[in-house]
Design an enzyme around this catalytic site. Structure first.
Site, PDB file in Angstrom:
ATOM      1  N   CYS A   1       0.870  -1.191   0.000  1.00  0.00           N
ATOM      2  CA  CYS A   1       0.000   0.000   0.000  1.00  0.00           C
ATOM      3  C   CYS A   1       0.903   1.237   0.000  1.00  0.00           C
ATOM      4  O   CYS A   1       2.080   1.149  -0.361  1.00  0.00           O
ATOM      5  CB  CYS A   1      -0.977  -0.023   1.170  1.00  0.00           C
ATOM      6  SG  CYS A   1      -0.206   0.006   2.810  1.00  0.00           S
TER       7      CYS A   1
ATOM      8  N   SER B   1      -1.820  -2.703   3.982  1.00  0.00           N
ATOM      9  CA  SER B   1      -1.004  -3.889   3.653  1.00  0.00           C
ATOM     10  C   SER B   1      -0.630  -4.724   4.883  1.00  0.00           C
ATOM     11  O   SER B   1      -0.628  -5.959   4.780  1.00  0.00           O
ATOM     12  CB  SER B   1       0.210  -3.518   2.801  1.00  0.00           C
ATOM     13  OG  SER B   1       1.048  -2.595   3.433  1.00  0.00           O
TER      14      SER B   1
ATOM     15  N   ASP C   1      -8.129   3.719   0.970  1.00  0.00           N
ATOM     16  CA  ASP C   1      -7.223   4.151   2.035  1.00  0.00           C
ATOM     17  C   ASP C   1      -8.027   4.605   3.262  1.00  0.00           C
ATOM     18  O   ASP C   1      -8.792   5.567   3.169  1.00  0.00           O
ATOM     19  CB  ASP C   1      -6.391   5.317   1.468  1.00  0.00           C
ATOM     20  CG  ASP C   1      -5.343   5.806   2.429  1.00  0.00           C
ATOM     21  OD1 ASP C   1      -5.329   5.356   3.588  1.00  0.00           O
ATOM     22  OD2 ASP C   1      -4.536   6.653   2.005  1.00  0.00           O
TER      23      ASP C   1
ATOM     24  N   CYS D   1      -1.424   0.767   7.431  1.00  0.00           N
ATOM     25  CA  CYS D   1      -2.872   0.474   7.557  1.00  0.00           C
ATOM     26  C   CYS D   1      -3.288  -0.758   6.758  1.00  0.00           C
ATOM     27  O   CYS D   1      -3.538  -1.826   7.319  1.00  0.00           O
ATOM     28  CB  CYS D   1      -3.711   1.670   7.108  1.00  0.00           C
ATOM     29  SG  CYS D   1      -3.395   3.177   8.043  1.00  0.00           S
TER      30      CYS D   1
HETATM   31  P1  4NP Z   1      -1.824   2.801   4.094  1.00  0.00           P
HETATM   32  O1  4NP Z   1      -2.473   4.164   4.651  1.00  0.00           O
HETATM   33  O2  4NP Z   1      -1.274   3.148   2.727  1.00  0.00           O
HETATM   34  O3  4NP Z   1      -2.991   1.876   4.016  1.00  0.00           O
HETATM   35  O4  4NP Z   1      -0.768   2.388   5.091  1.00  0.00           O
HETATM   36  C1  4NP Z   1      -1.777   5.357   4.765  1.00  0.00           C
HETATM   37  C2  4NP Z   1      -0.930   5.568   5.813  1.00  0.00           C
HETATM   38  C3  4NP Z   1      -0.283   6.782   5.953  1.00  0.00           C
HETATM   39  C4  4NP Z   1      -0.495   7.783   5.027  1.00  0.00           C
HETATM   40  C5  4NP Z   1      -1.351   7.572   3.957  1.00  0.00           C
HETATM   41  C6  4NP Z   1      -1.985   6.357   3.818  1.00  0.00           C
HETATM   42  N1  4NP Z   1       0.135   9.032   5.189  1.00  0.00           N
HETATM   43  O5  4NP Z   1      -0.226  10.004   4.461  1.00  0.00           O
HETATM   44  O6  4NP Z   1       1.048   9.169   6.053  1.00  0.00           O
END
Ligand code: 4NP
Length: 167
Positions: free
Chosen positions: A21, A28, A138, A26
């Protein structure tokens, strides 16, 4: 979907699998938690499971507390530390499952050759109940219900993946 390559994987003794991800805190790690629990008693092939993020933003951090809470509430045990998915990972890993189309293009961009791209799939393309190309949304900075929803989408897709390789 490159079914020929998936058929080849069915005949291996062991396969390495990575879920990818953006942040690797979150979606993955939750996918890896579900998949590793559901494949732990399966062999031919044995699955070696990990996950990564296309960004470097959270390297070395633990999972997002809402994500971890969601998978633990559902009974999955899994330890996780965030890392970035690299070009070496694309070389090394047998099967790569991306959460959305941006993750997909970013991973393909690390090694845009057929020998690499044949290993990369959109996670939800294994959910036979839906059309191809759909994302695991997301959930970052959303409420617990968003994480629950992600868990349900992942469980359906992972069931389809397990059926494809092991049944
Ligand atoms: P993930 O979610 O890609 O499912 O781990 C996110 C975690 C952090 C951020 C964006 C999406 N961020 O902007 O820090």
């Amino acid at each position: 979907m490159n079914r020929e390559y998936l058929t080849e994987l069915r005949n291996r003794d062991e396969i390495s699998v990575s879920f990818v991800c953006l942040g690797n805190i979150c979606r993955s790690p939750m996918a890896a938690a579900i998949f590793s629990n559901r494949t732990k008693d399966l062999s031919s092939p044995v699955a070696i499971v990990e996950s990564g993020g296309t960004s470097a933003w959270h390297i070395g951090q633990g999972p997002h507390p809402q994500s971890k809470r969601t998978w633990e509430r559902a009974g999955y045990n899994y330890e996780h530390k965030a890392s970035q998915f690299t070009a070496q990972d694309l070389e090394r890993i047998d099967l790569i499952l991306t959460m959305d189309s941006e993750n997909y293009s970013n991973v393909i961009g690390l090694g845009p050759h057929e020998e690499h791209s044949k290993k990369v799939f959109m996670m939800r393309d294994f959910d036979s109940a839906i059309e191809s190309g759909q994302s695991v949304p997301d959930p970052y900075s959303q409420d617990d219900a968003a994480y629950e929803h992600v868990k349900e989408l992942l469980e359906s897709a992972i069931d389809g993946l397990i059926e494809t390789i092991w049944q």
